[in-house]
Write a protein that holds these residues in place. Structure first.
Motif, PDB file in Angstrom:
ATOM      1  N   UNK A 118     -34.739  -5.439  12.553  1.00  0.00           N
ATOM      2  CA  UNK A 118     -36.036  -6.086  12.799  1.00  0.00           C
ATOM      3  C   UNK A 118     -36.293  -6.239  14.295  1.00  0.00           C
ATOM      4  N   UNK A 119     -35.271  -6.694  15.050  1.00  0.00           N
ATOM      5  CA  UNK A 119     -35.444  -6.846  16.500  1.00  0.00           C
ATOM      6  C   UNK A 119     -35.706  -5.491  17.158  1.00  0.00           C
ATOM      7  N   UNK A 120     -35.027  -4.448  16.682  1.00  0.00           N
ATOM      8  CA  UNK A 120     -35.212  -3.112  17.261  1.00  0.00           C
ATOM      9  C   UNK A 120     -36.625  -2.613  17.005  1.00  0.00           C
ATOM     10  N   UNK A 121     -37.113  -2.786  15.789  1.00  0.00           N
ATOM     11  CA  UNK A 121     -38.481  -2.344  15.477  1.00  0.00           C
ATOM     12  C   UNK A 121     -39.510  -3.148  16.281  1.00  0.00           C
ATOM     13  N   UNK A 122     -39.237  -4.426  16.507  1.00  0.00           N
ATOM     14  CA  UNK A 122     -40.144  -5.230  17.322  1.00  0.00           C
ATOM     15  C   UNK A 122     -40.218  -4.675  18.746  1.00  0.00           C
ATOM     16  N   UNK A 123     -39.059  -4.278  19.284  1.00  0.00           N
ATOM     17  CA  UNK A 123     -39.050  -3.729  20.633  1.00  0.00           C
ATOM     18  C   UNK A 123     -39.744  -2.367  20.682  1.00  0.00           C
ATOM     19  N   UNK A 124     -39.540  -1.551  19.645  1.00  0.00           N
ATOM     20  CA  UNK A 124     -40.244  -0.261  19.573  1.00  0.00           C
ATOM     21  C   UNK A 124     -41.757  -0.498  19.552  1.00  0.00           C
ATOM     22  N   UNK A 125     -42.187  -1.514  18.810  1.00  0.00           N
ATOM     23  CA  UNK A 125     -43.620  -1.835  18.748  1.00  0.00           C
ATOM     24  C   UNK A 125     -44.152  -2.188  20.133  1.00  0.00           C
TER      25      UNK A 125
END
Length: 651
Positions: A497-504
């Motif tokens: 979830x944190x990784x996808x937030x950073x990708x966003x």
């Protein structure tokens, strides 16, 4: 002799430059002035400044123009900045002189409560009171409110006590004890003891607690029903529940048998529920054992209740249960390791409630214990938690000191060292020391790779992705983040979830708002599954920013932005506070009030500076600058330049 206004203006600018470490050239560029012209202003050779230049300097320094003309002891906070979010009733910091409204919702409201208690509703009396109270200082208002509230509380308590005594006397008069048989007294006493735990007592529970045959319990209930004390009500399942009437207080019923048999009855019921119904609410078992004075068992179940509340995100409930656990620990002299676990649970609860100072108190107790007993792993992890708390409290130097101590304490344990490096790197990231942060993340990645620890590798790669993002190296950021996603996807939901937030965030910066929004929806879904309200709201704030750029219509965006702002200002970290303020500012500019938008942008800038995070300061300044540009405001260039200056502090 008072200073001239122009001299006050110059002196205040010089003082603020010194406090903030600004050079003449830096502030001149931020305000859109040439360094030579600005030097003439500071020397007093240029006094008649245009309003535009005054506004530009004030905006660059994040103060109001009026404050630049005030002596230091009279300086007030910038009127353009939003007040700190306060719980209802908190008193502001100013003294009050002739204001037209109540200075404090809670304490002045105490007077209205006082009048309502006396059944007095006179608007002229209330108005007269407010006129007088506005001449008082904040401390005097708080004291007055306290006196009024204490008066109401004591008066109501006295009335309640008098009413209770009357009811007890009436209850004893209604049912003289000598007219009761042993079964009736036992059943009545148990019902009185359970009244504070159950609204309706199942017949099965009465049988277990009284140790009487069911026929005997039924006959006793028949007698109590005839006397108007209790009634047996059938249920749809065919069982019966017993309801107490208010005719005889529970406190009277309890006296029908001695204390020790009552305790035995409560213990019997608790053991019965434990054995037959393992899924019984731990709160019920905790209360039964506490009333039975089995403190050790009560502690066990209060802790179980706290753990259940933690898993559900019921932070306030968990805190109340843990307070009972810690009180019982003091009585029972519980094993220090058990107390340590309770302290750490309290740290988690207080952190999620935003009670950071309280969380730090419990964390420091544990650190002292772990250091004294040479529990290295606990000490290292605890120092990392303390570092995070110091950071959230705006104490970066203390945070770095704690995290560096954790790194030293972890020597000899590669896994612990890698975790400590990652925590230290994140702090360096927030302080704008990107080169040092990148080095720590890379070293942690190397150590995690040697251990073949995929979870640690994913954390280190996520950190590297964040570092490259802040440096503006978006390609390298995406590469690191995709590697982190490959290691965490389907294995570690939180890291994913944190990784996808950073990708966003990277996609947002690239202008790929639709792809960013798709990632953010996944983050929100993961966060709901993890009961992580803070991360869900942070993703929501970014989602609002994306939706506004995709020209989505609908005032629900404004409501969503307000909801995210409210949550993140109650429990969020520095990024959550700043991003939610920016998102709300942008939403207000589109659907609400320009004045409110300006207030939230200024709030974002203030918070970013409070947390000493140059990247967030740059983000907030650039968002505000874009808003001013859309309004045709000449000061847009000043704010955009200030954003570039903030980013230039990143090393």
């Amino acid at each position: 002799m008072p200073m001239k206004s122009s001299e006050l203006f110059r002196n205040n600018i010089k003082r603020l430059m010194k406090e903030r470490g600004l050079k003449v050239k830096e502030l001149a560029e931020m305000a859109g002035l040439s360094p030579s012209y600005f030097s003439l202003i500071l020397s007093g050779e240029r006094e008649n400044l245009s309003d535009h230049h005054k506004d530009a300097l004030a905006l660059a320094l994040d103060v109001s123009v009026s404050s630049l003309y005030m002596p230091l002891d009279e300086e007030v906070s910038d009127v353009t900045t939003a007040p700190e979010p306060q719980e209802a009733g908190h008193v502001g910091s100013r003294e009050t002189h002739g204001l037209q409204e109540p200075v404090d919702v809670r304490d002045t409201g105490a007077f209205e409560d006082f009048l309502n208690s006396l059944n007095l509703t006179d608007p002229y009396l209330v108005a007269a009171f407010y006129r007088e109270v506005n001449t008082l200082t904040d401390a005097e208002v708080r004291r007055l409110g306290s006196v009024l509230r204490n008066t109401i509380a004591r008066w109501q308590a006295s009335k309640a006590a008098a009413k209770g005594e009357t009811m007890e006397q009436e209850g004893r008069a209604l049912i003289p004890e000598h007219q009761l048989g042993v079964p009736e007294r036992r059943v009545g006493a148990v019902l009185g003891s359970l009244a504070g735990i159950f609204r309706e007592v199942p017949l099965e529970y009465l049988e277990a607690a009284t140790a009487l045959p069911v026929q005997c319990v039924l006959r006793a209930l028949e007698s109590l029903s005839t006397a108007g004390i209790a009634s047996l009500v059938p249920t749809s399942s065919g069982d019966g529940v017993v309801r107490l009437s208010e005719r005889v207080p529970a406190s009277v019923l309890k006296t029908w048998v001695p204390l020790e048999p009552r305790r035995e009855a409560l213990c019997s019921l608790a053991r019965y529920l434990e054995e037959k119904y393992p899924d019984t609410d731990p709160d019920i078992l905790a209360q039964l054992y506490l009333d039975a004075q089995d403190l050790s068992k009560a502690r066990t179940w209060y802790r179980a209740s706290a753990e259940k509340s933690l898993s559900l995100g019921w932070w306030r409930v968990a805190k109340e249960r843990l307070k009972v656990v810690l009180s019982l620990d003091a009585v029972l002299r519980t094993d220090p390791d058990q107390r340590s676990v309770a302290y750490q649970m309290m740290v988690t609860v207080c952190s999620n409630l935003g009670d950071l100072e309280e969380a730090l108190v419990y964390q420091e107790r544990n650190l002292s214990y772990w250091e004294r007993t040479s529990k290295r792993r606990d000490l290292v992890m605890g120092l990392s938690v303390a570092g995070g708390l110091y950071s959230r409290l705006g104490m970066p130097e203390k945070a770095q000191e704690a995290l560096e101590k954790a790194l030293r304490a972890s020597e000899g344990d590669t896994g612990l060292t890698a975790r400590a490096r990652i925590d230290l790197a994140y702090l360096l990231l927030k302080k704008g020391q990107l080169t040092n942060a990148q080095a720590e993340f890379e070293e942690a990645l190397s150590e995690a790779t040697k251990l073949r620890d995929q979870s640690l590798m994913a954390h280190a790669l996520l950190g590297l992705g964040r570092a490259f993002y802040r440096k503006g190296e978006l390609g390298r950021s995406v590469t690191s983040l995709n590697r982190a996603l490959a290691l965490s996807e389907g294995r570690d939901t939180s890291t994913e979830a944190w990784t996808r937030l950073q990708i966003a965030k990277v996609r947002f910066r690239e202008g790929a708002y639709a792809e960013a929004l798709r990632q953010l929806e996944l983050v929100k879904a993961f966060s709901r599954g993890l009961s992580d309200r803070e991360r869900e709201c942070l993703a929501e704030a970014w989602a609002v920013r994306c939706a506004l750029r995709l020209q989505e219509n609908g005032e629900d965006l404004l409501e969503r932005a307000r909801a995210a702002w409210t949550s993140l200002h109650a429990l969020g970290d520095e990024e959550g506070r700043v991003v939610s303020s920016v998102a709300l500012g942008e939403a207000e500019a589109r659907f609400g009030s320009v004045v409110a938008a300006n207030r939230h942008f200024a709030e974002a800038i203030r918070d970013s500076r409070l947390f000493s995070d140059p990247f967030l300061e740059g983000l907030a300044c650039e968002a505000y600058g874009e808003h001013l540009y859309s309004q045709g405001d000449d000061l847009a260039g000043v704010m955009l330049e200030r954003g570039r200056w903030a980013r230039s502090k990143i090393t």
